[in-house]
Motif scaffolding. Sequence first.
Motif, PDB file in Angstrom:
ATOM      1  N   SER B 136       0.850  -1.192   0.000  1.00  0.00           N
ATOM      2  CA  SER B 136       0.000   0.000   0.000  1.00  0.00           C
ATOM      3  C   SER B 136       0.879   1.234   0.000  1.00  0.00           C
ATOM      4  N   ASP B 170      -4.961  -9.430  -0.787  1.00  0.00           N
ATOM      5  CA  ASP B 170      -4.439  -8.212  -1.390  1.00  0.00           C
ATOM      6  C   ASP B 170      -4.199  -8.456  -2.888  1.00  0.00           C
ATOM      7  N   TRP B 192      -7.198  -1.972   4.367  1.00  0.00           N
ATOM      8  CA  TRP B 192      -6.935  -0.798   3.530  1.00  0.00           C
ATOM      9  C   TRP B 192      -7.017  -1.237   2.068  1.00  0.00           C
ATOM     10  N   ASP B 195      -5.593   1.218  -2.438  1.00  0.00           N
ATOM     11  CA  ASP B 195      -4.580   1.105  -3.479  1.00  0.00           C
ATOM     12  C   ASP B 195      -4.828  -0.086  -4.381  1.00  0.00           C
ATOM     13  N   ALA B 308      -2.437   2.610   5.918  1.00  0.00           N
ATOM     14  CA  ALA B 308      -2.879   1.260   6.279  1.00  0.00           C
ATOM     15  C   ALA B 308      -2.461   0.926   7.711  1.00  0.00           C
TER      16      ALA B 308
END
Lengths: 234, 412
Positions: B136, B170, B192, B195, B308
């Motif tokens: 991130s 992710d 988070w 991104d 994050a």
Amino acid sequence: MSTEAIRLVWVYPDLLSTYGDRGNLLILEQRARRRGLAVEAMGVNYDQALPESGDIYLLGGGEDRPQVLAAERLRADGGLGRAVARGAAVFAVCAGYQLLGNSFYGNGEQYAGLELVDMRSDRGETRAVGELSGEVTPELGVPALTGFENHGGRTHLGPGVRPLATVTHGIGNDGATEGVWSGRMLGTYLHGPALARNPALADLLLSWIVGAALPPLADEWPSKLRGERLAALR
Amino acid sequence: MTADLPLRAKLATTLLKSAAALSRATGRGDGSVIGGRVGLKVEPQLLALLARGRQVALVSGTNGKTTTTRFVAAAMGVLGEVATNSFGANMPTGHTTALAQAPAKAKLAVLEVDEHYLRHVLPQTQPRVVALLNLSRDQMDRAMEVGMMAETWRGVLSGVDTHVVANCDDPMIVWAASAAKSVTWVAAGQRWQEDSFVCPNCGRHLDRQGAGWACPGCELRRPVPQWSLDEAGAVIAPDGRRFEVTLQLPGRVNKANAATALAVAAQFGVDPAHALPRLAQVASIAGRYATVVKDGHTIRLLLAKNPAGWLEALDMVEPGCPVLLAINARDPDGLDTSWLYDVDFSPLHGRRVLVCGDRAYDLCVRLDINEVAFEHVPDFPAALRAAGPGRLEVVANYTAFQDIRAELDRVN
């Protein structure tokens, strides 16, 4: 003053939101609310149509690939140009700022911009990274510009296009000027976010929409921050 | 260790140790960086030579790599002595020092690797396993953009024999890791998501539903994890066994780090049941998560370096206690403070919030916009006086954290 809410449109937060770009939206929202103005904020993702009824459109920073994608979508959508023709204001930062012009560079190639302002962007020989200060173009009636720049591009304004400021420290467009002012559009390379460091620019955008100057706010913390940042460059 | 090294490498190792010892003796630091610099100057291949004959695991990612490295090292301790860069010196100089200073019998090595250096360290150390945690935004004024980092990792991992343990939650990590020949997927979570809205492979908007995600335009989607956490935070292993995870470190994110560590250690043959008691011993890491009792104050230190990390840290702070937030923007922190607007501070509503640090004013403006009430204090001692006796939670970014740690006798 209109009793209708001021509509803030954050353009493509899924593409153009590299570093704190939401801040500019939050600051406009708060500064309107603190004047008792009704305000509606919305983010519009790049797979949605851009509403044309917005009052202030915000474009943020982005990496090369998202910037190129945003340019394609915004050109195909056409809504931003129609909103501007209707009198909407635009505040554009970094990659979003470059998009306002005729062309820009991404991934080493030239791409067409939105052609809302007569300017073009290309690559500089060095990356411009650091604190910037400048004297804002006097007609805007705004105190010194302060912010953090971080970009590889250089922007060349067409004849008759006014910059947002002349640079007193840093690089900006080309080492001499920074950003652009055209009608109700403001563009800048500055982060910080720019409106946190320059709340007078937020008030300028809001005043264009309400058609009157806004009563001042206490602004203890933004004033201290500005004082500290500008003093650090002296 | 040095017995089977070429002569030049032996000399380099000796000089490295002397330089590191001198640096420590003169109070300049732990000597990892200077030692490694000296050693690599004398023998540029020193890291590769020291890694030979060792079984190496690397850990990289934006957040949690220091903690996960500590967990992996603890878990691998089941098998014998482990060389590791426990001071968080995560560049090749630090890796070289860690291996040079480790005893010859430490045939296992666990190294934390800065994201930017993975492409150098992986070919040098020929690891058996690399763990990839998350990517991130972090220090954008000098760091590589997130998409570019993932692309670089893809290049490094394609065609190598290293086994990858990667976070299936992710999308950036999945895209990078799927270039490798063999991957173990861990559902390590991704709170988070800002991104990874867009597919790193084809640019389409990712569809997300609960934990699931998939690209409508290409094949990229969330792989089925072999390791996961259940609702209660227990680890589910690939064979279906469920392990309660008792840690001294707070937060679900650290349970996820533990799951990743167990998955890495399992590649070396460590059973989770044997590793878990060792993870439970980890109390703090270079001051992170440390609790210090001083003059009637009970101070807990949380490090958060990017949006994050702040999201996780604000989730960890004890309900009800006052919180000190400290922000600097020196070189190691990144010079741009704009990221403060990527953090939602509203979880702090209704608490006592104190603010200090070089860039306290940036944070004051941010909190004001967030409508979080706060008090600005000049420094850490003033914060303690203002907070009064009792508990204080401290959340700070890198150099602000180090400043506060220095006031607390460099607590580990």
